[in-house]
Design a protein around this motif. Structure first.
Motif, PDB file in Angstrom:
ATOM      1  N   LEU A  73       0.786  -1.235   0.000  1.00 40.11           N
ATOM      2  CA  LEU A  73       0.000   0.000   0.000  1.00 40.11           C
ATOM      3  C   LEU A  73       0.817   1.284   0.000  1.00 40.11           C
ATOM      4  O   LEU A  73       0.305   2.338  -0.369  1.00 40.11           O
ATOM      5  CB  LEU A  73      -0.949   0.009   1.199  1.00 40.11           C
ATOM      6  N   SER A  74       2.066   1.218   0.416  1.00 41.28           N
ATOM      7  CA  SER A  74       2.855   2.445   0.533  1.00 41.28           C
ATOM      8  C   SER A  74       4.091   2.459  -0.354  1.00 41.28           C
ATOM      9  O   SER A  74       4.925   3.349  -0.223  1.00 41.28           O
ATOM     10  CB  SER A  74       3.278   2.647   1.996  1.00 41.28           C
ATOM     11  N   ASP A  75       4.230   1.451  -1.205  1.00 43.51           N
ATOM     12  CA  ASP A  75       5.376   1.366  -2.118  1.00 43.51           C
ATOM     13  C   ASP A  75       6.712   1.434  -1.389  1.00 43.51           C
ATOM     14  O   ASP A  75       7.709   1.911  -1.945  1.00 43.51           O
ATOM     15  CB  ASP A  75       5.312   2.459  -3.193  1.00 43.51           C
ATOM     16  N   LYS A  76       6.751   0.971  -0.151  1.00 44.06           N
ATOM     17  CA  LYS A  76       8.019   0.946   0.578  1.00 44.06           C
ATOM     18  C   LYS A  76       8.813  -0.253   0.090  1.00 44.06           C
ATOM     19  O   LYS A  76       8.261  -1.326  -0.141  1.00 44.06           O
ATOM     20  CB  LYS A  76       7.771   0.879   2.080  1.00 44.06           C
ATOM     21  N   ASN A  77      10.121  -0.047  -0.061  1.00 46.73           N
ATOM     22  CA  ASN A  77      10.930  -1.145  -0.576  1.00 46.73           C
ATOM     23  C   ASN A  77      12.349  -1.182  -0.029  1.00 46.73           C
ATOM     24  O   ASN A  77      13.171  -1.949  -0.494  1.00 46.73           O
ATOM     25  CB  ASN A  77      10.954  -1.110  -2.111  1.00 46.73           C
ATOM     26  N   SER A  78      12.653  -0.358   0.954  1.00 50.04           N
ATOM     27  CA  SER A  78      13.993  -0.372   1.525  1.00 50.04           C
ATOM     28  C   SER A  78      13.909  -0.469   3.053  1.00 50.04           C
ATOM     29  O   SER A  78      12.882  -0.165   3.661  1.00 50.04           O
ATOM     30  CB  SER A  78      14.770   0.886   1.138  1.00 50.04           C
ATOM     31  N   TYR A  79      15.008  -0.870   3.627  1.00 49.77           N
ATOM     32  CA  TYR A  79      15.109  -1.002   5.085  1.00 49.77           C
ATOM     33  C   TYR A  79      14.709   0.309   5.766  1.00 49.77           C
ATOM     34  O   TYR A  79      13.916   0.317   6.698  1.00 49.77           O
ATOM     35  CB  TYR A  79      16.557  -1.389   5.423  1.00 49.77           C
ATOM     36  N   GLY A  80      15.242   1.416   5.264  1.00 52.99           N
ATOM     37  CA  GLY A  80      14.916   2.729   5.828  1.00 52.99           C
ATOM     38  C   GLY A  80      13.445   3.081   5.696  1.00 52.99           C
ATOM     39  O   GLY A  80      12.862   3.679   6.603  1.00 52.99           O
ATOM     40  N   TYR A  84     -14.185  -1.788  12.621  1.00 51.58           N
ATOM     41  CA  TYR A  84     -14.145  -1.665  14.078  1.00 51.58           C
ATOM     42  C   TYR A  84     -13.178  -0.595  14.570  1.00 51.58           C
ATOM     43  O   TYR A  84     -13.083  -0.349  15.767  1.00 51.58           O
ATOM     44  CB  TYR A  84     -13.788  -3.018  14.699  1.00 51.58           C
ATOM     45  N   ASN A  85     -12.475   0.040  13.674  1.00 48.73           N
ATOM     46  CA  ASN A  85     -11.521   1.080  14.024  1.00 48.73           C
ATOM     47  C   ASN A  85     -11.649   2.185  12.972  1.00 48.73           C
ATOM     48  O   ASN A  85     -11.852   1.888  11.805  1.00 48.73           O
ATOM     49  CB  ASN A  85     -10.098   0.490  14.009  1.00 48.73           C
ATOM     50  N   PRO A  86     -11.528   3.432  13.367  1.00 49.05           N
ATOM     51  CA  PRO A  86     -11.648   4.501  12.370  1.00 49.05           C
ATOM     52  C   PRO A  86     -10.694   4.264  11.195  1.00 49.05           C
ATOM     53  O   PRO A  86      -9.524   3.955  11.408  1.00 49.05           O
ATOM     54  CB  PRO A  86     -11.262   5.763  13.144  1.00 49.05           C
ATOM     55  N   PRO A  87     -11.200   4.394   9.986  1.00 49.94           N
ATOM     56  CA  PRO A  87     -10.368   4.095   8.814  1.00 49.94           C
ATOM     57  C   PRO A  87      -9.215   5.068   8.648  1.00 49.94           C
ATOM     58  O   PRO A  87      -9.326   6.238   8.987  1.00 49.94           O
ATOM     59  CB  PRO A  87     -11.341   4.195   7.649  1.00 49.94           C
ATOM     60  N   GLY A  88      -8.120   4.546   8.109  1.00 49.27           N
ATOM     61  CA  GLY A  88      -6.961   5.381   7.864  1.00 49.27           C
ATOM     62  C   GLY A  88      -6.821   5.756   6.403  1.00 49.27           C
ATOM     63  O   GLY A  88      -6.369   6.824   6.078  1.00 49.27           O
ATOM     64  N   ASN A  89      -7.236   4.887   5.506  1.00 44.56           N
ATOM     65  CA  ASN A  89      -7.064   5.122   4.079  1.00 44.56           C
ATOM     66  C   ASN A  89      -8.436   5.061   3.414  1.00 44.56           C
ATOM     67  O   ASN A  89      -8.820   4.049   2.856  1.00 44.56           O
ATOM     68  CB  ASN A  89      -6.110   4.081   3.485  1.00 44.56           C
ATOM     69  N   GLU A  90      -9.153   6.162   3.483  1.00 41.53           N
ATOM     70  CA  GLU A  90     -10.534   6.177   2.990  1.00 41.53           C
ATOM     71  C   GLU A  90     -10.625   5.958   1.489  1.00 41.53           C
ATOM     72  O   GLU A  90     -11.576   5.354   1.009  1.00 41.53           O
ATOM     73  CB  GLU A  90     -11.223   7.468   3.423  1.00 41.53           C
ATOM     74  N   LYS A  91      -9.626   6.414   0.726  1.00 41.82           N
ATOM     75  CA  LYS A  91      -9.635   6.210  -0.715  1.00 41.82           C
ATOM     76  C   LYS A  91      -9.581   4.711  -1.037  1.00 41.82           C
ATOM     77  O   LYS A  91     -10.335   4.215  -1.870  1.00 41.82           O
ATOM     78  CB  LYS A  91      -8.450   6.939  -1.350  1.00 41.82           C
ATOM     79  N   LEU A  92      -8.700   3.991  -0.359  1.00 38.93           N
ATOM     80  CA  LEU A  92      -8.595   2.542  -0.560  1.00 38.93           C
ATOM     81  C   LEU A  92      -9.886   1.853  -0.139  1.00 38.93           C
ATOM     82  O   LEU A  92     -10.401   0.983  -0.846  1.00 38.93           O
ATOM     83  CB  LEU A  92      -7.412   1.967   0.216  1.00 38.93           C
ATOM     84  N   PRO A 141      -5.140 -10.195  -1.443  1.00 36.60           N
ATOM     85  CA  PRO A 141      -6.543 -10.321  -1.018  1.00 36.60           C
ATOM     86  C   PRO A 141      -6.690 -10.482   0.499  1.00 36.60           C
ATOM     87  O   PRO A 141      -7.623  -9.928   1.091  1.00 36.60           O
ATOM     88  CB  PRO A 141      -7.031 -11.577  -1.752  1.00 36.60           C
ATOM     89  N   ILE A 142      -5.773 -11.190   1.119  1.00 32.91           N
ATOM     90  CA  ILE A 142      -5.830 -11.372   2.576  1.00 32.91           C
ATOM     91  C   ILE A 142      -5.619 -10.031   3.277  1.00 32.91           C
ATOM     92  O   ILE A 142      -6.349  -9.677   4.214  1.00 32.91           O
ATOM     93  CB  ILE A 142      -4.779 -12.398   3.038  1.00 32.91           C
ATOM     94  N   LEU A 143      -4.637  -9.263   2.815  1.00 26.51           N
ATOM     95  CA  LEU A 143      -4.388  -7.949   3.409  1.00 26.51           C
ATOM     96  C   LEU A 143      -5.575  -7.015   3.228  1.00 26.51           C
ATOM     97  O   LEU A 143      -5.910  -6.235   4.124  1.00 26.51           O
ATOM     98  CB  LEU A 143      -3.128  -7.330   2.808  1.00 26.51           C
ATOM     99  N   MET A 144      -6.231  -7.105   2.075  1.00 25.83           N
ATOM    100  CA  MET A 144      -7.397  -6.249   1.835  1.00 25.83           C
ATOM    101  C   MET A 144      -8.561  -6.656   2.733  1.00 25.83           C
ATOM    102  O   MET A 144      -9.282  -5.797   3.244  1.00 25.83           O
ATOM    103  CB  MET A 144      -7.809  -6.284   0.359  1.00 25.83           C
TER     104      MET A 144
END
Length: 136
Positions: free
Chosen positions: A33-40, A104-112, A92-95
């Motif tokens: 979801l965040s295109d992260k790909n490095s240790y940092g 059950y928790n306020p959404p963080g990524n409303e667009k998704l 699909p599992i992550l979605m």
């Protein structure tokens, strides 16, 4: 590296051997979801994973074929991580976890969440294709 010991023939048990750790799921989430790909990139996540745990989970994910590690073309002392097809099949599992958690928790990524509500299958397929296109 975390050693996986098969406890039974149960598919749920087998899946939890790999995904039953919150840090593993959060690394996968960041890759999807965040295109992260490095240790940092992973260290910069809000959950503040410890460096030793991050290194261990990345090694485990690589050892068991969920991700691949390669040297960055721009910086030879930096590694980049990409999902393999095995890892992409977890989208699909992550979605589903995202949908359930937002209930059950306020959404963080409303667009998704809106995209999933409008067309869950299409949204998942688009995410998977984007990730497949990023495989080196």
């Amino acid at each position: 590296m975390k050693t996986i010991t098969k406890r039974s023939g149960c598919p749920v048990s087998f899946s939890l051997d790999f995904l039953g750790d919150k840090w593993t799921l959060l690394i996968l989430r960041d890759m999807v979801l965040s295109d992260k790909n490095s240790y940092g990139d992973f260290l910069a996540s809000n959950e503040r994973i410890a460096t030793n745990i991050l290194a261990d989970r990345l090694n485990t994910l690589e050892q068991y074929g969920f991700i691949i590690k390669r040297v960055s073309p721009e910086k030879k002392n930096k590694f980049l991580f990409s999902l393999t097809e095995k890892g992409i099949e977890l989208v699909p599992i992550l979605m589903e976890l995202t949908i359930w958690g937002s209930k059950y928790n306020p959404p963080g990524n409303e667009k998704l969440l809106k995209a999933l509500a409008d067309d869950k299958v299409g949204t998942i397929l688009k995410l998977q294709q984007k990730l497949r296109n990023a495989i080196p």
